[in-house]
Design a protein around this motif. Sequence first.
Motif, PDB file in Angstrom:
ATOM      1  N   GLY A   1       0.814  -1.216   0.000  1.00  0.00           N
ATOM      2  CA  GLY A   1       0.000   0.000   0.000  1.00  0.00           C
ATOM      3  C   GLY A   1       0.844   1.259   0.000  1.00  0.00           C
ATOM      4  O   GLY A   1       0.408   2.303  -0.488  1.00  0.00           O
ATOM      5  N   GLY A   2       2.065   1.190   0.550  1.00  0.00           N
ATOM      6  CA  GLY A   2       2.972   2.323   0.499  1.00  0.00           C
ATOM      7  C   GLY A   2       3.412   2.617  -0.921  1.00  0.00           C
ATOM      8  O   GLY A   2       3.498   3.780  -1.335  1.00  0.00           O
ATOM      9  N   ALA A   3       3.700   1.563  -1.691  1.00  0.00           N
ATOM     10  CA  ALA A   3       4.010   1.746  -3.114  1.00  0.00           C
ATOM     11  C   ALA A   3       2.800   2.296  -3.849  1.00  0.00           C
ATOM     12  O   ALA A   3       2.927   3.137  -4.749  1.00  0.00           O
ATOM     13  CB  ALA A   3       4.450   0.415  -3.724  1.00  0.00           C
ATOM     14  N   THR A   4       1.612   1.839  -3.454  1.00  0.00           N
ATOM     15  CA  THR A   4       0.380   2.333  -4.067  1.00  0.00           C
ATOM     16  C   THR A   4       0.214   3.828  -3.841  1.00  0.00           C
ATOM     17  O   THR A   4      -0.290   4.550  -4.701  1.00  0.00           O
ATOM     18  CB  THR A   4      -0.830   1.563  -3.492  1.00  0.00           C
ATOM     19  OG1 THR A   4      -0.608   0.155  -3.634  1.00  0.00           O
ATOM     20  CG2 THR A   4      -2.114   1.944  -4.208  1.00  0.00           C
ATOM     21  N   VAL A   5       0.638   4.304  -2.671  1.00  0.00           N
ATOM     22  CA  VAL A   5       0.588   5.733  -2.374  1.00  0.00           C
ATOM     23  C   VAL A   5       1.384   6.516  -3.417  1.00  0.00           C
ATOM     24  O   VAL A   5       0.911   7.518  -3.970  1.00  0.00           O
ATOM     25  CB  VAL A   5       1.139   6.014  -0.957  1.00  0.00           C
ATOM     26  CG1 VAL A   5       1.428   7.497  -0.765  1.00  0.00           C
ATOM     27  CG2 VAL A   5       0.153   5.525   0.093  1.00  0.00           C
ATOM     28  N   ILE A   6       2.617   6.070  -3.705  1.00  0.00           N
ATOM     29  CA  ILE A   6       3.477   6.772  -4.665  1.00  0.00           C
ATOM     30  C   ILE A   6       2.842   6.758  -6.053  1.00  0.00           C
ATOM     31  O   ILE A   6       2.800   7.780  -6.747  1.00  0.00           O
ATOM     32  CB  ILE A   6       4.873   6.134  -4.718  1.00  0.00           C
ATOM     33  CG1 ILE A   6       5.462   5.980  -3.316  1.00  0.00           C
ATOM     34  CG2 ILE A   6       5.788   6.938  -5.611  1.00  0.00           C
ATOM     35  CD1 ILE A   6       5.550   7.249  -2.521  1.00  0.00           C
ATOM     36  N   GLU A   7       2.335   5.602  -6.470  1.00  0.00           N
ATOM     37  CA  GLU A   7       1.694   5.477  -7.782  1.00  0.00           C
ATOM     38  C   GLU A   7       0.467   6.377  -7.873  1.00  0.00           C
ATOM     39  O   GLU A   7       0.247   7.048  -8.896  1.00  0.00           O
ATOM     40  CB  GLU A   7       1.308   4.017  -8.032  1.00  0.00           C
ATOM     41  CG  GLU A   7       0.783   3.729  -9.417  1.00  0.00           C
ATOM     42  CD  GLU A   7       1.868   3.670 -10.486  1.00  0.00           C
ATOM     43  OE1 GLU A   7       1.572   4.041 -11.630  1.00  0.00           O
ATOM     44  OE2 GLU A   7       2.992   3.249 -10.174  1.00  0.00           O
ATOM     45  N   ALA A   8      -0.333   6.411  -6.814  1.00  0.00           N
ATOM     46  CA  ALA A   8      -1.551   7.215  -6.828  1.00  0.00           C
ATOM     47  C   ALA A   8      -1.244   8.714  -6.851  1.00  0.00           C
ATOM     48  O   ALA A   8      -1.930   9.495  -7.523  1.00  0.00           O
ATOM     49  CB  ALA A   8      -2.413   6.876  -5.614  1.00  0.00           C
ATOM     50  N   LEU A   9      -0.217   9.131  -6.121  1.00  0.00           N
ATOM     51  CA  LEU A   9       0.179  10.543  -6.138  1.00  0.00           C
ATOM     52  C   LEU A   9       0.592  10.961  -7.539  1.00  0.00           C
ATOM     53  O   LEU A   9       0.327  12.097  -7.972  1.00  0.00           O
ATOM     54  CB  LEU A   9       1.335  10.778  -5.162  1.00  0.00           C
ATOM     55  CG  LEU A   9       1.015  10.734  -3.669  1.00  0.00           C
ATOM     56  CD1 LEU A   9       2.306  10.820  -2.860  1.00  0.00           C
ATOM     57  CD2 LEU A   9       0.065  11.860  -3.262  1.00  0.00           C
ATOM     58  N   CYS A  10       1.235  10.061  -8.248  1.00  0.00           N
ATOM     59  CA  CYS A  10       1.688  10.354  -9.603  1.00  0.00           C
ATOM     60  C   CYS A  10       0.513  10.521 -10.564  1.00  0.00           C
ATOM     61  O   CYS A  10       0.566  11.342 -11.480  1.00  0.00           O
ATOM     62  CB  CYS A  10       2.605   9.227 -10.079  1.00  0.00           C
ATOM     63  SG  CYS A  10       3.212   9.428 -11.747  1.00  0.00           S
ATOM     64  N   GLU A  11      -0.555   9.770 -10.324  1.00  0.00           N
ATOM     65  CA  GLU A  11      -1.663   9.722 -11.275  1.00  0.00           C
ATOM     66  C   GLU A  11      -2.816  10.655 -10.932  1.00  0.00           C
ATOM     67  O   GLU A  11      -3.619  10.974 -11.815  1.00  0.00           O
ATOM     68  CB  GLU A  11      -2.193   8.273 -11.371  1.00  0.00           C
ATOM     69  CG  GLU A  11      -1.164   7.249 -11.816  1.00  0.00           C
ATOM     70  CD  GLU A  11      -0.700   7.464 -13.257  1.00  0.00           C
ATOM     71  OE1 GLU A  11      -1.461   8.086 -14.027  1.00  0.00           O
ATOM     72  OE2 GLU A  11       0.410   7.023 -13.590  1.00  0.00           O
ATOM     73  N   GLU A  12      -2.940  11.090  -9.679  1.00  0.00           N
ATOM     74  CA  GLU A  12      -4.137  11.833  -9.253  1.00  0.00           C
ATOM     75  C   GLU A  12      -3.746  13.112  -8.522  1.00  0.00           C
ATOM     76  O   GLU A  12      -3.249  13.070  -7.393  1.00  0.00           O
ATOM     77  CB  GLU A  12      -5.007  10.945  -8.361  1.00  0.00           C
ATOM     78  CG  GLU A  12      -6.241  11.618  -7.793  1.00  0.00           C
ATOM     79  CD  GLU A  12      -7.126  12.210  -8.866  1.00  0.00           C
ATOM     80  OE1 GLU A  12      -7.075  13.456  -9.044  1.00  0.00           O
ATOM     81  OE2 GLU A  12      -7.858  11.443  -9.527  1.00  0.00           O
ATOM     82  N   VAL A  13      -4.026  14.251  -9.138  1.00  0.00           N
ATOM     83  CA  VAL A  13      -3.633  15.536  -8.537  1.00  0.00           C
ATOM     84  C   VAL A  13      -4.531  15.911  -7.362  1.00  0.00           C
ATOM     85  O   VAL A  13      -4.167  16.776  -6.553  1.00  0.00           O
ATOM     86  CB  VAL A  13      -3.669  16.660  -9.593  1.00  0.00           C
ATOM     87  CG1 VAL A  13      -2.631  16.404 -10.669  1.00  0.00           C
ATOM     88  CG2 VAL A  13      -5.066  16.811 -10.207  1.00  0.00           C
ATOM     89  N   HIS A  14      -5.701  15.285  -7.250  1.00  0.00           N
ATOM     90  CA  HIS A  14      -6.573  15.572  -6.102  1.00  0.00           C
ATOM     91  C   HIS A  14      -5.941  15.128  -4.785  1.00  0.00           C
ATOM     92  O   HIS A  14      -6.298  15.630  -3.721  1.00  0.00           O
ATOM     93  CB  HIS A  14      -7.934  14.890  -6.268  1.00  0.00           C
ATOM     94  CG  HIS A  14      -8.854  15.628  -7.202  1.00  0.00           C
ATOM     95  ND1 HIS A  14      -9.047  15.254  -8.508  1.00  0.00           N
ATOM     96  CD2 HIS A  14      -9.624  16.731  -7.009  1.00  0.00           C
ATOM     97  CE1 HIS A  14      -9.898  16.078  -9.084  1.00  0.00           C
ATOM     98  NE2 HIS A  14     -10.257  16.985  -8.201  1.00  0.00           N
ATOM     99  N   PHE A  15      -5.018  14.141  -4.852  1.00  0.00           N
ATOM    100  CA  PHE A  15      -4.299  13.738  -3.649  1.00  0.00           C
ATOM    101  C   PHE A  15      -3.229  14.792  -3.363  1.00  0.00           C
ATOM    102  O   PHE A  15      -2.251  14.918  -4.094  1.00  0.00           O
ATOM    103  CB  PHE A  15      -3.652  12.362  -3.824  1.00  0.00           C
ATOM    104  CG  PHE A  15      -4.633  11.220  -3.893  1.00  0.00           C
ATOM    105  CD1 PHE A  15      -5.573  11.041  -2.895  1.00  0.00           C
ATOM    106  CD2 PHE A  15      -4.606  10.327  -4.953  1.00  0.00           C
ATOM    107  CE1 PHE A  15      -6.482   9.985  -2.948  1.00  0.00           C
ATOM    108  CE2 PHE A  15      -5.499   9.266  -5.017  1.00  0.00           C
ATOM    109  CZ  PHE A  15      -6.448   9.107  -4.010  1.00  0.00           C
ATOM    110  N   LYS A  16      -3.413  15.532  -2.304  1.00  0.00           N
ATOM    111  CA  LYS A  16      -2.521  16.651  -2.001  1.00  0.00           C
ATOM    112  C   LYS A  16      -1.238  16.210  -1.312  1.00  0.00           C
ATOM    113  O   LYS A  16      -0.251  16.932  -1.312  1.00  0.00           O
ATOM    114  CB  LYS A  16      -3.252  17.674  -1.121  1.00  0.00           C
ATOM    115  CG  LYS A  16      -4.533  18.221  -1.749  1.00  0.00           C
ATOM    116  CD  LYS A  16      -4.266  18.864  -3.109  1.00  0.00           C
ATOM    117  CE  LYS A  16      -5.541  19.442  -3.696  1.00  0.00           C
ATOM    118  NZ  LYS A  16      -5.333  19.974  -5.064  1.00  0.00           N
ATOM    119  N   CYS A  17      -1.266  15.037  -0.684  1.00  0.00           N
ATOM    120  CA  CYS A  17      -0.080  14.509  -0.024  1.00  0.00           C
ATOM    121  C   CYS A  17      -0.273  13.026   0.230  1.00  0.00           C
ATOM    122  O   CYS A  17      -1.376  12.494   0.064  1.00  0.00           O
ATOM    123  CB  CYS A  17       0.213  15.260   1.283  1.00  0.00           C
ATOM    124  SG  CYS A  17      -1.092  15.119   2.530  1.00  0.00           S
ATOM    125  N   GLY A  18       0.813  12.346   0.640  1.00  0.00           N
ATOM    126  CA  GLY A  18       0.723  10.910   0.877  1.00  0.00           C
ATOM    127  C   GLY A  18       1.575  10.461   2.040  1.00  0.00           C
ATOM    128  O   GLY A  18       2.629  11.050   2.327  1.00  0.00           O
TER     129      GLY A  18
END
Length: 459
Positions: A305-322
């Motif tokens: 899930g930590g790797a998923t955080v990095i991938e999601a931050l890259c793909e979704e600008v609505h995520f302001k931080c991780g």
Amino acid sequence: MTHLFTLETTACGLSWFTYKIFDFIVPTNVPDLFPTRNCYTDLRRKLSLFSGMGNSNSCSNHLGIPPAKGPNAVGCSDFMMDHTVKGTFFRLYYPCVACEEAEKPDWIPSKEYFYGLADFMNINRGLSEMIFNYLFGSFKIPAAMNAPYKQNGKCPVVVFSHGLGAFRTLYSAICAELASQGFIVAAVEHRDESAAATFFYHGKTEEPEEKEEESQLPKPNHEAPENLVEEWMYYRSLKPGESEFPLRNKQVKKRADECMKALDILIQMNSGKKMENVLGTKFDWMTLANSMDLCRIAVMGHSFGGATVIEALCEEVHFKCGIALDAWMLPLDDEIYVRVKQPIFFINSEKFQWAGNIMHMRKLVPRDSSSTQRKMVTIKGTVHQSFPDFTFLTGNWIGKILKLKGEIDPQVAIDLCNKASLAFLQRHLGMDKDFNQWDHLIEGKDDNLIPGTNVTEIP
């Protein structure tokens, strides 16, 4: 690799058996789940010493998942959008109207999840169900199931991604704490075959005849929606000779997509759009309209899930931080690191990380960086299993025997994780103008936190 936390589930129950029974339920071709490959002999020897100590009540009757510490009572409910495997499934934690008599959900939602844990650990399903159900069947999550949402301004949002071999309920101590602090948290259950188990539905075209060989298969213990048939998806292990990176890389991309889909559903709920929940829970999802602060959205996860955080931050600008808890970096493409722009906080355990993994984190958190946007801390005396709920549900002595329990008290470890996570979110979602708590943490003024990492052998 050592995504080991599910092994703690067998701890007290294994004291029932002699080492011969242990040999039966844990075959010799089990994946490398222990820190050292030669520990099975030592483990069998040690467990045999305790085989006469009685059942698990002697070591677990004082255990349980602690209640959240924030000012809000915590509710939870499950949501499934689209009954197919392509749909989205998550458990929502939220501030709720306090009700002392509210039903608390089971920590393990159904026996199929026991089977999934057994598959992940490569042990016998029948025996594992008996052990797991005996040990953990009565444990409850410290949240009120389907309790009414508490209207109290707009809540920041967190989407949570579980680790390899886990599922949506196994990080309730973290998710419930965030909800008690005023967050709305969607804990996704991934359908990329990295979860121990999950389920979806397909259309009922005809009533199947029960075949003799199917009579012993797991039976669902909750009712499927009308005209739909429940179907379970279990953990997929590596095939003989299969390379790990292509599979995990494909999975991490799907996981990030599922996190984004969950966020999209929350955004639609916030707009007041009526969303059909396949599960038909009693919770009124329309009460979430205009409840979320969509300028304050974060993504959080443990291990895979930590790797998923990095991938999601890259793909979704609505995520302001991780926030990445003991992140496992192998699934990520090398090119992703330069594409991530948002603040990131790595919270590591002391015993799990290694130089190669930290080296990849350093691409996002340079050693000489003075910025508060990208930080890394290590919680002293912790192991990889210190983040999921299992750490609360095993006795200290058996955890020490299996070398899967940290040196620090589990409650202290999870409190530190929650405290650090909350400080980061408040700082980087702009929730608090007083950043003293965040500065206090990253400057190493807490005796149990190491700024950066304890791993020094980094090229």
